[in-house]
Enzyme design. Structure first.
Site, PDB file in Angstrom:
ATOM      1  N   ARG A  13       0.834  -1.205   0.000  1.00 22.99           N
ATOM      2  CA  ARG A  13       0.000   0.000   0.000  1.00 22.99           C
ATOM      3  C   ARG A  13       0.874   1.264   0.000  1.00 22.99           C
ATOM      4  O   ARG A  13       0.981   1.947  -1.014  1.00 22.99           O
ATOM      5  CB  ARG A  13      -0.953  -0.037   1.201  1.00 22.99           C
ATOM      6  CG  ARG A  13      -2.115   0.923   1.081  1.00 22.99           C
ATOM      7  CD  ARG A  13      -1.769   2.349   1.423  1.00 22.99           C
ATOM      8  NE  ARG A  13      -1.299   2.507   2.805  1.00 22.99           N
ATOM      9  CZ  ARG A  13      -0.757   3.635   3.263  1.00 22.99           C
ATOM     10  NH1 ARG A  13      -0.608   4.684   2.477  1.00 22.99           N
ATOM     11  NH2 ARG A  13      -0.322   3.704   4.513  1.00 22.99           N
ATOM     12  N   ASP A  14       1.542   1.558   1.102  1.00 26.20           N
ATOM     13  CA  ASP A  14       2.335   2.801   1.190  1.00 26.20           C
ATOM     14  C   ASP A  14       3.467   2.768   0.159  1.00 26.20           C
ATOM     15  O   ASP A  14       3.845   3.794  -0.422  1.00 26.20           O
ATOM     16  CB  ASP A  14       2.914   2.934   2.608  1.00 26.20           C
ATOM     17  CG  ASP A  14       3.159   4.372   3.039  1.00 26.20           C
ATOM     18  OD1 ASP A  14       3.362   5.219   2.166  1.00 26.20           O
ATOM     19  OD2 ASP A  14       3.174   4.643   4.251  1.00 26.20           O
ATOM     20  N   HIS A 205       4.310   4.785  12.943  1.00 24.52           N
ATOM     21  CA  HIS A 205       4.504   4.685  11.491  1.00 24.52           C
ATOM     22  C   HIS A 205       5.545   5.738  11.098  1.00 24.52           C
ATOM     23  O   HIS A 205       5.256   6.929  11.094  1.00 24.52           O
ATOM     24  CB  HIS A 205       3.153   4.953  10.821  1.00 24.52           C
ATOM     25  CG  HIS A 205       3.164   4.957   9.330  1.00 24.52           C
ATOM     26  ND1 HIS A 205       2.650   3.930   8.568  1.00 24.52           N
ATOM     27  CD2 HIS A 205       3.606   5.879   8.424  1.00 24.52           C
ATOM     28  CE1 HIS A 205       2.758   4.214   7.285  1.00 24.52           C
ATOM     29  NE2 HIS A 205       3.340   5.401   7.161  1.00 24.52           N
ATOM     30  N   CYS A 238       3.833   9.298   0.613  1.00 25.30           N
ATOM     31  CA  CYS A 238       2.527   9.856   0.258  1.00 25.30           C
ATOM     32  C   CYS A 238       2.679  10.774  -0.948  1.00 25.30           C
ATOM     33  O   CYS A 238       3.438  11.745  -0.890  1.00 25.30           O
ATOM     34  CB  CYS A 238       1.963  10.640   1.441  1.00 25.30           C
ATOM     35  SG  CYS A 238       0.432  11.500   1.038  1.00 25.30           S
ATOM     36  N   ASN A 247       9.223   4.411   3.817  1.00 24.92           N
ATOM     37  CA  ASN A 247       9.014   4.016   5.217  1.00 24.92           C
ATOM     38  C   ASN A 247      10.315   3.441   5.775  1.00 24.92           C
ATOM     39  O   ASN A 247      11.214   3.079   5.019  1.00 24.92           O
ATOM     40  CB  ASN A 247       7.965   2.887   5.290  1.00 24.92           C
ATOM     41  CG  ASN A 247       6.589   3.342   4.910  1.00 24.92           C
ATOM     42  OD1 ASN A 247       6.294   3.520   3.737  1.00 24.92           O
ATOM     43  ND2 ASN A 247       5.739   3.524   5.883  1.00 24.92           N
TER      44      ASN A 247
END
Ligand code: COA
Ligand code: ZN
Length: 310
Positions: A13-14, A205, A238, A247
């Protein structure tokens, strides 16, 4: 007894949301299936957002319907609105991860509404979910700093978490969207959050945009946070936050935690095997360090480097 730390991999996802090239559905499914066999506690497998906003997540239904679910793994999906909840529920997702920024400008850039409008929407979402046993988490983006507004007052985070508890959420993720957090700040904020909100699950996160990611994990561990998001290979970011980058890297995190005597439940060799595929999938190098250097327990023969003596 070793202390258990719970790792949620968010690469699909990210990680993939910021990749320019579409990652084929079958590649996502194969990667999730491989990750399901590593011992990870949770995998964030997709997001039910507008395909115009995030083209790489346009196959959310297919991904969730095609993966082989392992009973002990929680399969979560990021969701922005009631429409997303309806889509996610049709696929029987284990956990819905709502999201809202701590700063107005990032919330506007990301979901085109005010924070108050987001929270109001969450109320409607909880009504739509009434009677279901799907877990609800909410990620608070830009919690440690906003790329548009700078510092974010801790009171803004507390005000949001207070409302989320009232709405009945099961957990919150405190997210450093663009890697602005430093360990001192993490220790202070999270110490307070852990004390105030013992009744919900708290996840950290971090993005490693400024090289502080694993140092921030250390600060989180110091004050008792046991849930962490991380991304295979260190992918992530993002698309609606200037300068966003990866991340913290899942295999680097697991490598560090296991060396320190924590129990992540993760088989690092299996995780590294999956991570090795990431550069081929995204078509570029990735930031992960352990994949390049090897585990610190892997020794080399002296003969392999020769000798500096004449
Ligand atoms: N799933 C699929 N499509 C959706 C949707 C959902 N959950 N929610 C809205 N849409 C569609 C609408 O049908 C509409 O499509 P159309 O233009 O073909 O009519 C379009 O998206 C815009 O919808 P609208 O309700 O007007 O919302 P918006 O333009 O204000 O956008 C969001 C709001 C939240 C839908 C959009 O900003 C979004 O998806 N953001 C995701 C951000 C993200 O994932 N960021 C990365 C994570 S940090
Ligand atoms: Zn993120």
């Amino acid at each position: 007894m070793k202390q258990r730390i719970f790792v949620n991999d968010v690469a699909v996802r990210d990680g993939f949301q910021i990749e320019r090239e579409f990652v084929p559905t079958e590649t996502k499914v194969a990667l999730i299936d491989e990750l399901s066999q590593t011992g990870l506690a949770k995998i964030e497998v997709t997001s039910f957002v507008s395909p115009k906003a995030i083209p790489n997540m346009r196959d959310a239904e297919q991904v969730l319907n095609l993966i082989d679910r392992v009973p002990d793994v929680i399969y979560s999906a990021l969701v922005p609105n009631v429409r997303g909840v309806e889509r996610a529920m049709q696929c029987n997702v284990d956990e819905i991860n709502l999201f809202c920024s701590a700063s107005e400008s990032h919330n506007r850039a990301n979901v085109n509404r005010t924070i108050a409008q987001s929270v109001q929407g969450f109320g409607e979402i909880m009504q739509a979910l009434s009677g279901s046993d799907t877990k609800v988490n909410c990620s608070i983006s830009t919690a440690f700093g906003c790329p548009f507004e700078g510092e974010v007052a801790p009171e803004k985070i507390y005000a949001l978490v207070d409302q989320f508890i009232e709405l009945g959420f099961d957990g919150v993720s405190i997210a450093d969207t663009t890697g602005m957090a430093n360990p001192k700040q993490v220790r202070e904020l999270m110490n307070e959050i852990v004390k105030r909100y013992a009744e919900i699950e708290i996840t950290l996160h971090f993005h490693n945009t400024r090289g502080m990611g694993l140092a921030n994990v250390m600060a989180g561990l110091d004050v008792g946070v046991v849930h962490y998001d991380a991304s295979l290979g260190g992918l992530g970011g993002c698309p609606f936050a200037p300068g966003a980058s990866g991340n913290i890297c899942t295999e680097d995190l697991v490598h560090m935690l296991e060396l320190m005597g924590y129990n992540t439940g993760v088989n690092l060799d299996r995780l590294l095997k999956a991570a090795r595929k990431i550069p081929g999938i995204v078509g570029h190098e990735v930031p992960g360090q352990v994949l390049k250097a090897g585990k610190s327990t892997e020794l080399h023969s002296l003969a392999s480097v020769g000798s500096s003596a004449g």
